[in-house]
Design a protein around this motif. Structure first.
Motif, PDB file in Angstrom:
ATOM      1  N   UNK A 122      57.672  46.560  24.918  1.00  0.00           N
ATOM      2  CA  UNK A 122      58.939  47.141  24.487  1.00  0.00           C
ATOM      3  C   UNK A 122      59.928  47.259  25.645  1.00  0.00           C
ATOM      4  N   UNK A 123      59.437  47.651  26.824  1.00  0.00           N
ATOM      5  CA  UNK A 123      60.314  47.807  27.984  1.00  0.00           C
ATOM      6  C   UNK A 123      60.904  46.465  28.390  1.00  0.00           C
ATOM      7  N   UNK A 124      60.057  45.427  28.416  1.00  0.00           N
ATOM      8  CA  UNK A 124      60.542  44.086  28.780  1.00  0.00           C
ATOM      9  C   UNK A 124      61.627  43.619  27.814  1.00  0.00           C
ATOM     10  N   UNK A 125      61.412  43.863  26.523  1.00  0.00           N
ATOM     11  CA  UNK A 125      62.417  43.499  25.512  1.00  0.00           C
ATOM     12  C   UNK A 125      63.700  44.288  25.722  1.00  0.00           C
ATOM     13  N   UNK A 164      50.165  41.141  28.146  1.00  0.00           N
ATOM     14  CA  UNK A 164      50.649  40.863  29.495  1.00  0.00           C
ATOM     15  C   UNK A 164      51.500  39.589  29.512  1.00  0.00           C
ATOM     16  N   UNK A 165      51.095  38.584  28.748  1.00  0.00           N
ATOM     17  CA  UNK A 165      51.859  37.335  28.677  1.00  0.00           C
ATOM     18  C   UNK A 165      53.204  37.568  28.001  1.00  0.00           C
ATOM     19  N   UNK A 166      53.200  38.362  26.938  1.00  0.00           N
ATOM     20  CA  UNK A 166      54.436  38.684  26.215  1.00  0.00           C
ATOM     21  C   UNK A 166      55.401  39.409  27.148  1.00  0.00           C
ATOM     22  N   UNK A 167      54.886  40.383  27.887  1.00  0.00           N
ATOM     23  CA  UNK A 167      55.716  41.149  28.821  1.00  0.00           C
ATOM     24  C   UNK A 167      56.273  40.248  29.916  1.00  0.00           C
ATOM     25  N   UNK A 168      55.420  39.402  30.491  1.00  0.00           N
ATOM     26  CA  UNK A 168      55.857  38.506  31.563  1.00  0.00           C
ATOM     27  C   UNK A 168      56.927  37.532  31.068  1.00  0.00           C
ATOM     28  N   UNK A 169      56.786  37.068  29.827  1.00  0.00           N
ATOM     29  CA  UNK A 169      57.763  36.137  29.259  1.00  0.00           C
ATOM     30  C   UNK A 169      59.145  36.766  29.186  1.00  0.00           C
ATOM     31  N   UNK A 170      59.230  37.994  28.678  1.00  0.00           N
ATOM     32  CA  UNK A 170      60.538  38.640  28.523  1.00  0.00           C
ATOM     33  C   UNK A 170      61.111  39.075  29.867  1.00  0.00           C
TER      34      UNK A 170
END
Length: 244
Positions: free
Chosen positions: A150-153, A224-230
């Protein structure tokens, strides 16, 4: 990165808005979990676990995290301090990570009082072995990883606009879509059955899996991959902004 981290923490708690945001989160939790006669009421669930708390928090965070992060880059762009930061000896990665970990720390502070709920459940049951501690641990891990996503988004949403309200709106919509939309679409039997691949891509699928107390590395790697992507997309957005 350390300076950015401290700056974000101090800015959030510099006025009453930060305390108000966290206070509203806890008022909603206490009312729905202990007082309101709802599906989230722990006393009505009949189980010695915190499933209602983690289900409710996953939904509240869709709006809480964007509210925490909406000023991250929007305010910097509006006041012109973002260009000033670009002149400092700090990389875009460190800039984003400093703001990322600050938002994560603020969310961690918001979650600390939830340990009182664990203590309450422990005292409500006669035998401590009846408390499903593995599921509680898995749920905390899942909520922490969901928070990172959520934070990355939300940081990406904040980098797209100088208007804080617009940044909040974009962040909330994207968080909602990432958590619920893909799973909802997968349940529409367009081809006679649910589309598992789309459900697997949703945040809710992996969050629910961890909440059952099963620590599967595939779920952790996904978050972790989702966060790194954003985070990578956010860095790319900042690079484009600097070039404009």
């Amino acid at each position: 990165m350390k300076a950015i981290f401290k700056k974000e923490i101090n800015a959030f708690f510099a006025n009453t808005t930060g305390f108000l945001v966290l206070g509203m989160y806890w008022v909603i939790n206490v009312l729905f979990l202990w007082f309101f006669n709802s599906d989230y009421n722990i006393l009505n669930s009949g189980n010695a676990n915190l499933v209602p708390f983690f289900e409710l928090s996953a939904w509240i965070f869709i709006f809480l995290i964007p509210a925490i992060c909406m000023k991250s880059f929007s305010e910097e762009q509006k006041s012109g301090t973002l260009e000033l930061l670009y002149t400092k000896p700090i990389t875009k990665l460190n800039l984003v990570l400093g703001k990322f970990f600050a938002a994560l720390a603020i969310t961690g502070i918001a979650l600390l009082p939830s340990l009182l709920f664990v203590a309450c459940i422990h005292f409500l049951v006669k035998n401590s072995y009846q408390v499903d501690f593995p599921a509680i641990f898995g749920s905390y891990l899942g909520l922490g990883l969901l928070t990172c996503s959520y934070i990355a988004i939300s940081l990406l949403a904040s980098a797209f606009s100088k208007n804080q309200i617009l940044s909040f709106s974009i962040g909330a919509v994207l968080c909602l879509a990432a958590f619920f939309a893909l799973e909802g679409i997968s349940n529409i039997a367009l081809f006679g059955s649910s589309i598992y691949a789309m459900e697997y891509l949703s945040l809710s699928f992996h969050y629910k899996s961890l909440s059952r107390g099963v620590i599967d590395t595939r779920n952790i790697v996904y978050f972790l991959s989702f966060t790194a992507l954003f985070i990578a997309i956010c860095i790319h957005r900042l690079q484009k902004t600097q070039g404009q």
